[in-house]
Every structure is written in structure tokens, then in C-alpha cells.
Write an enzyme that holds these catalytic residues in place. Structure first.
Site, PDB file in Angstrom:
ATOM      1  N   ARG A 109       0.831  -1.212   0.000  1.00  0.00           N
ATOM      2  CA  ARG A 109       0.000   0.000   0.000  1.00  0.00           C
ATOM      3  C   ARG A 109       0.861   1.255   0.000  1.00  0.00           C
ATOM      4  O   ARG A 109       0.380   2.348  -0.290  1.00  0.00           O
ATOM      5  CB  ARG A 109      -0.921   0.024   1.237  1.00  0.00           C
ATOM      6  CG  ARG A 109      -1.938  -1.082   1.291  1.00  0.00           C
ATOM      7  CD  ARG A 109      -2.886  -1.056   0.105  1.00  0.00           C
ATOM      8  NE  ARG A 109      -3.548   0.235  -0.029  1.00  0.00           N
ATOM      9  CZ  ARG A 109      -4.618   0.610   0.677  1.00  0.00           C
ATOM     10  NH1 ARG A 109      -5.182  -0.224   1.521  1.00  0.00           N
ATOM     11  NH2 ARG A 109      -5.155   1.811   0.521  1.00  0.00           N
ATOM     12  N   SER A 116       7.104 -14.380  -9.316  1.00  0.00           N
ATOM     13  CA  SER A 116       5.841 -14.579 -10.040  1.00  0.00           C
ATOM     14  C   SER A 116       5.200 -15.923  -9.722  1.00  0.00           C
ATOM     15  O   SER A 116       5.782 -16.976  -9.993  1.00  0.00           O
ATOM     16  CB  SER A 116       6.098 -14.493 -11.546  1.00  0.00           C
ATOM     17  OG  SER A 116       4.926 -14.889 -12.231  1.00  0.00           O
ATOM     18  N   HIS A 120       8.710   7.328   6.313  1.00  0.00           N
ATOM     19  CA  HIS A 120       7.240   7.384   6.342  1.00  0.00           C
ATOM     20  C   HIS A 120       6.667   5.996   6.620  1.00  0.00           C
ATOM     21  O   HIS A 120       5.747   5.833   7.436  1.00  0.00           O
ATOM     22  CB  HIS A 120       6.707   7.937   5.011  1.00  0.00           C
ATOM     23  CG  HIS A 120       5.226   8.122   4.998  1.00  0.00           C
ATOM     24  ND1 HIS A 120       4.567   8.992   5.845  1.00  0.00           N
ATOM     25  CD2 HIS A 120       4.251   7.523   4.256  1.00  0.00           C
ATOM     26  CE1 HIS A 120       3.257   8.929   5.614  1.00  0.00           C
ATOM     27  NE2 HIS A 120       3.039   8.042   4.656  1.00  0.00           N
ATOM     28  N   ARG A 126       4.310   1.949  10.266  1.00  0.00           N
ATOM     29  CA  ARG A 126       4.266   0.487  10.445  1.00  0.00           C
ATOM     30  C   ARG A 126       5.165  -0.011  11.566  1.00  0.00           C
ATOM     31  O   ARG A 126       4.959  -1.129  12.044  1.00  0.00           O
ATOM     32  CB  ARG A 126       4.650  -0.210   9.138  1.00  0.00           C
ATOM     33  CG  ARG A 126       3.749   0.139   7.969  1.00  0.00           C
ATOM     34  CD  ARG A 126       2.309  -0.316   8.151  1.00  0.00           C
ATOM     35  NE  ARG A 126       1.531  -0.114   6.946  1.00  0.00           N
ATOM     36  CZ  ARG A 126       0.296  -0.548   6.757  1.00  0.00           C
ATOM     37  NH1 ARG A 126      -0.335  -1.205   7.727  1.00  0.00           N
ATOM     38  NH2 ARG A 126      -0.353  -0.317   5.638  1.00  0.00           N
ATOM     39  N   GLU A 168       7.960  -8.661  -7.427  1.00  0.00           N
ATOM     40  CA  GLU A 168       7.658  -9.884  -6.678  1.00  0.00           C
ATOM     41  C   GLU A 168       7.895 -11.122  -7.535  1.00  0.00           C
ATOM     42  O   GLU A 168       7.660 -11.110  -8.753  1.00  0.00           O
ATOM     43  CB  GLU A 168       6.191  -9.826  -6.225  1.00  0.00           C
ATOM     44  CG  GLU A 168       5.815 -10.929  -5.266  1.00  0.00           C
ATOM     45  CD  GLU A 168       4.399 -10.757  -4.717  1.00  0.00           C
ATOM     46  OE1 GLU A 168       3.763  -9.718  -5.000  1.00  0.00           O
ATOM     47  OE2 GLU A 168       3.927 -11.669  -4.020  1.00  0.00           O
TER      48      GLU A 168
HETATM   49  C1  LIG Z   1      -2.623   1.109  11.338  1.00  0.00           C
HETATM   50  C2  LIG Z   1      -3.065   1.140   9.905  1.00  0.00           C
HETATM   51  C3  LIG Z   1      -4.325   0.670   9.573  1.00  0.00           C
HETATM   52  C4  LIG Z   1      -4.744   0.693   8.232  1.00  0.00           C
HETATM   53  N1  LIG Z   1      -5.992   0.220   7.923  1.00  0.00           N
HETATM   54  C5  LIG Z   1      -6.389   0.227   6.628  1.00  0.00           C
HETATM   55  C6  LIG Z   1      -7.690  -0.264   6.269  1.00  0.00           C
HETATM   56  O1  LIG Z   1      -8.457  -0.706   7.108  1.00  0.00           O
HETATM   57  N2  LIG Z   1      -8.049  -0.248   4.974  1.00  0.00           N
HETATM   58  C7  LIG Z   1      -7.212   0.259   3.997  1.00  0.00           C
HETATM   59  O2  LIG Z   1      -7.588   0.267   2.811  1.00  0.00           O
HETATM   60  N3  LIG Z   1      -5.984   0.735   4.310  1.00  0.00           N
HETATM   61  C8  LIG Z   1      -5.560   0.730   5.587  1.00  0.00           C
HETATM   62  N4  LIG Z   1      -4.318   1.194   5.903  1.00  0.00           N
HETATM   63  C9  LIG Z   1      -3.431   1.658   4.815  1.00  0.00           C
HETATM   64  C10 LIG Z   1      -3.361   3.197   4.760  1.00  0.00           C
HETATM   65  O3  LIG Z   1      -4.621   3.760   4.434  1.00  0.00           O
HETATM   66  C11 LIG Z   1      -2.331   3.640   3.682  1.00  0.00           C
HETATM   67  O4  LIG Z   1      -2.745   3.150   2.419  1.00  0.00           O
HETATM   68  C12 LIG Z   1      -0.943   3.078   3.957  1.00  0.00           C
HETATM   69  O5  LIG Z   1      -0.591   3.222   5.304  1.00  0.00           O
HETATM   70  C13 LIG Z   1       0.068   3.837   3.094  1.00  0.00           C
HETATM   71  O6  LIG Z   1       0.207   5.128   3.612  1.00  0.00           O
HETATM   72  P1  LIG Z   1       0.400   6.391   2.691  1.00  0.00           P
HETATM   73  O7  LIG Z   1      -0.702   6.498   1.673  1.00  0.00           O
HETATM   74  O8  LIG Z   1       0.617   7.565   3.592  1.00  0.00           O
HETATM   75  O9  LIG Z   1       1.788   6.018   1.988  1.00  0.00           O
HETATM   76  P2  LIG Z   1       2.267   6.266   0.494  1.00  0.00           P
HETATM   77  O10 LIG Z   1       1.369   5.588  -0.476  1.00  0.00           O
HETATM   78  O11 LIG Z   1       3.700   5.858   0.463  1.00  0.00           O
HETATM   79  O12 LIG Z   1       2.134   7.818   0.301  1.00  0.00           O
HETATM   80  C14 LIG Z   1       3.020   8.718   1.006  1.00  0.00           C
HETATM   81  C15 LIG Z   1       2.392  10.083   1.051  1.00  0.00           C
HETATM   82  O13 LIG Z   1       2.289  10.595  -0.276  1.00  0.00           O
HETATM   83  C16 LIG Z   1       1.072  11.318  -0.403  1.00  0.00           C
HETATM   84  N5  LIG Z   1       0.222  10.627  -1.378  1.00  0.00           N
HETATM   85  C17 LIG Z   1       0.445   9.417  -1.955  1.00  0.00           C
HETATM   86  N6  LIG Z   1      -0.516   9.132  -2.836  1.00  0.00           N
HETATM   87  C18 LIG Z   1      -1.376  10.163  -2.818  1.00  0.00           C
HETATM   88  C19 LIG Z   1      -2.581  10.436  -3.495  1.00  0.00           C
HETATM   89  N7  LIG Z   1      -3.117   9.588  -4.360  1.00  0.00           N
HETATM   90  N8  LIG Z   1      -3.202  11.589  -3.231  1.00  0.00           N
HETATM   91  C20 LIG Z   1      -2.698  12.479  -2.369  1.00  0.00           C
HETATM   92  N9  LIG Z   1      -1.554  12.276  -1.651  1.00  0.00           N
HETATM   93  C21 LIG Z   1      -0.901  11.138  -1.894  1.00  0.00           C
HETATM   94  C22 LIG Z   1       0.419  11.343   0.974  1.00  0.00           C
HETATM   95  O14 LIG Z   1       0.885  12.485   1.665  1.00  0.00           O
HETATM   96  C23 LIG Z   1       0.973  10.106   1.615  1.00  0.00           C
HETATM   97  O15 LIG Z   1       0.969  10.134   3.031  1.00  0.00           O
HETATM   98  C24 LIG Z   1      -3.881   1.197   7.222  1.00  0.00           C
HETATM   99  C25 LIG Z   1      -2.611   1.672   7.580  1.00  0.00           C
HETATM  100  C26 LIG Z   1      -2.195   1.638   8.896  1.00  0.00           C
HETATM  101  C27 LIG Z   1      -0.802   2.141   9.245  1.00  0.00           C
END
Ligand SMILES: Cc1cc2nc3c(=O)[nH]c(=O)nc-3n(C[C@H](O)[C@H](O)[C@H](O)COP(=O)(O)OP(=O)(O)OC[C@H]3O[C@@H](n4cnc5c(N)ncnc54)[C@H](O)[C@@H]3O)c2cc1C
Length: 187
Positions: free
Chosen positions: A42, A53, A143, A148, A51
């Protein structure tokens, strides 16, 4: 690195001037169960993944059986996880192990009947191990670690994040110390 450089790194971290931290490069070879990989992948910004395959290579019969079997207590948004009784842990481990073994036997049977690997793998559980390359930069690694290697993250991915963070600490001690001093918020 001199005192001035160290001061600059601390300043950049504190002010969240993040892009200078994008010039380093980490590459890991990760082996993890599928449910951990789903969480890991994510993380998009500044991360690259490739990854093994499961379409072209046969999946190995390797499955994660947790030592840390826990129960979930509390309510949504405020859960905590407590260890279960030994008897429950042993039963859960047996269920996970037996299910994985049966699943892999079904996978093998399908392959023997000529079913493609990409189809037969549908029977394998989330505990199946896979392998991948993961590359990222120090900013994206911080980040990832901030989210995590955190008590709110699932125990298993936290082990991976803690391991990755130990490499950041080893290779970039000043940056890592500034990250920790900044409440572990990535710049
Ligand atoms: C404790 C925990 C519980 C979670 N539970 C769930 C869940 O129940 N269901 C679920 O689907 N996910 C869940 N997640 C995943 C979470 O929603 C994020 O997808 C994941 O942690 C990646 O974080 P991120 O998007 O900040 O990181 P990255 O994808 O690495 O992005 C880094 C930063 O770049 C910016 N960014 C990246 N893409 C975009 C975009 N498209 N638009 C605007 N800004 C962007 C943001 O500032 C973001 O913080 C969980 C995560 C954690 C840590």
C-alpha cells in the site's frame, strides 16, 4: 560528516524540508506472508516492488504459523491485543498449519492435472510466503516506519518495519536520530 552537516540534517527534519532525504537508496530482499505483503505494498510514494511470479514459478510450500496468537479486546479504533491461553494458541496454530498443508496439497493436485499455476494458486492461504525486491529512499522509508513500526500497526508488519528501520539507523545514524527526535514523523 561535520557538526554543521549534522545540524543541517536536524534542521531539515524539524522543518519538514523532506526532498533532500530522497537521494539515498535502500534495496531489500523481503520474504513475507501474503497478508503482510498486502499491507506493505500500500506504500506507494518512493517505493518500488518486484515480486516472485506465482504465474510462472511454482509457489513454495512455506507458510507463516504465528507464535504470537492474540485476542482482540476493546472497541473499534481502540483495540488492544492480548495473548491467548496456551491451549487456544496451540489449537489456532494447528488449524493454520493444517489448513495450509491441505491447501498446498490441493494446489499440487491441480498442477498435476494441468491447471495453470496462475489459477491453482487461488487455493493458497494468506499465510503463504512470497518474495520480492523492495527499493525505497530514506524519506519514504521513514514514512513507512512511522506508520508500520508503530503500536497501531499489525504485529507482523511491525517486525518487518522494525528490521528495515534498523538498517536506516545503521546506515544513516544522524538522519535516524533526527527522525526519532522529531517524534518519528517523516519530513
Ligand atoms: C494502522 C493502519 C491501519 C490501516 N488500515 C487500513 C484499512 O483498514 N483499509 C485500507 O484500505 N488501508 C488501511 N491502511 C493503509 C493506509 O490507508 C495507507 O494506504 C498506507 O498506510 C500507506 O500510507 P500512505 O498512503 O501515507 O503512503 P504512500 O502511499 O507511500 O504515500 C506517502 C504520502 O504521499 C502522499 N500521497 C500518496 N498518494 C497520494 C494520493 N493519491 N493523493 C494524495 N496524496 C498522496 C500522501 O501524503 C501520503 O501520506 C492502514 C494503515 C495503517 C498504518
Amino acid at each position: 560528516m561535520g557538526e554543521r552537516d549534522e545540524g543541517l540534517i536536524r534542521f531539515l527534519m524539524r522543518e519538514r524540508h523532506g526532498s533532500p532525504f530522497e537521494h539515498g537508496y535502500f534495496r531489500f530482499v523481503v520474504k513475507a506472508p501474503l497478508f503482510v505483503v498486502r499491507e506493505h505494498h500500500r506504500h506507494r510514494a518512493g517505493h518500488s516492488y518486484n515480486e516472485w511470479s506465482g504465474r510462472y514459478s511454482k509457489m513454495e510450500p512455506e507458510f507463516y504459523v504465528p507464535e504470537n496468537v492474540r485476542t482482540q479486546v476493546g472497541k473499534p479504533g481502540a483495540y488492544s491485543f492480548e495473548p491467548v491461553e496456551d491451549e487456544v494458541r496451540v489449537d489456532a496454530q494447528r488449524e493454520i498449519q493444517e489448513n495450509a498443508t491441505r491447501a498446498f496439497q490441493a494446489y499440487e493436485r491441480m498442477l498435476e492435472q494441468g491447471v495453470a499455476k496462475e489459477v491453482a494458486r487461488a487455493v493458497l492461504p494468506l499465510s503463504t510466503y512470497t518474495k520480492y525486491y523492495w527499493s525505497c529512499n530514506p524519506r519514504s522509508l521513514m514514512h513507512f516506519c512511522s506508520l508500520r513500526n508503530h503500536e497501531a500497526a499489525q504485529f507482523e508488519i511491525r517486525q518487518y518495519a522494525a528490521a528495515a528501520e534498523s538498517f536506516l539507523e545503521q546506515e544513516m545514524p544522524v538522519t535516524h536520530a533526527a527522525f526519532v527526535a522529531n517524534d518519528r514523523i517523516a519530513p
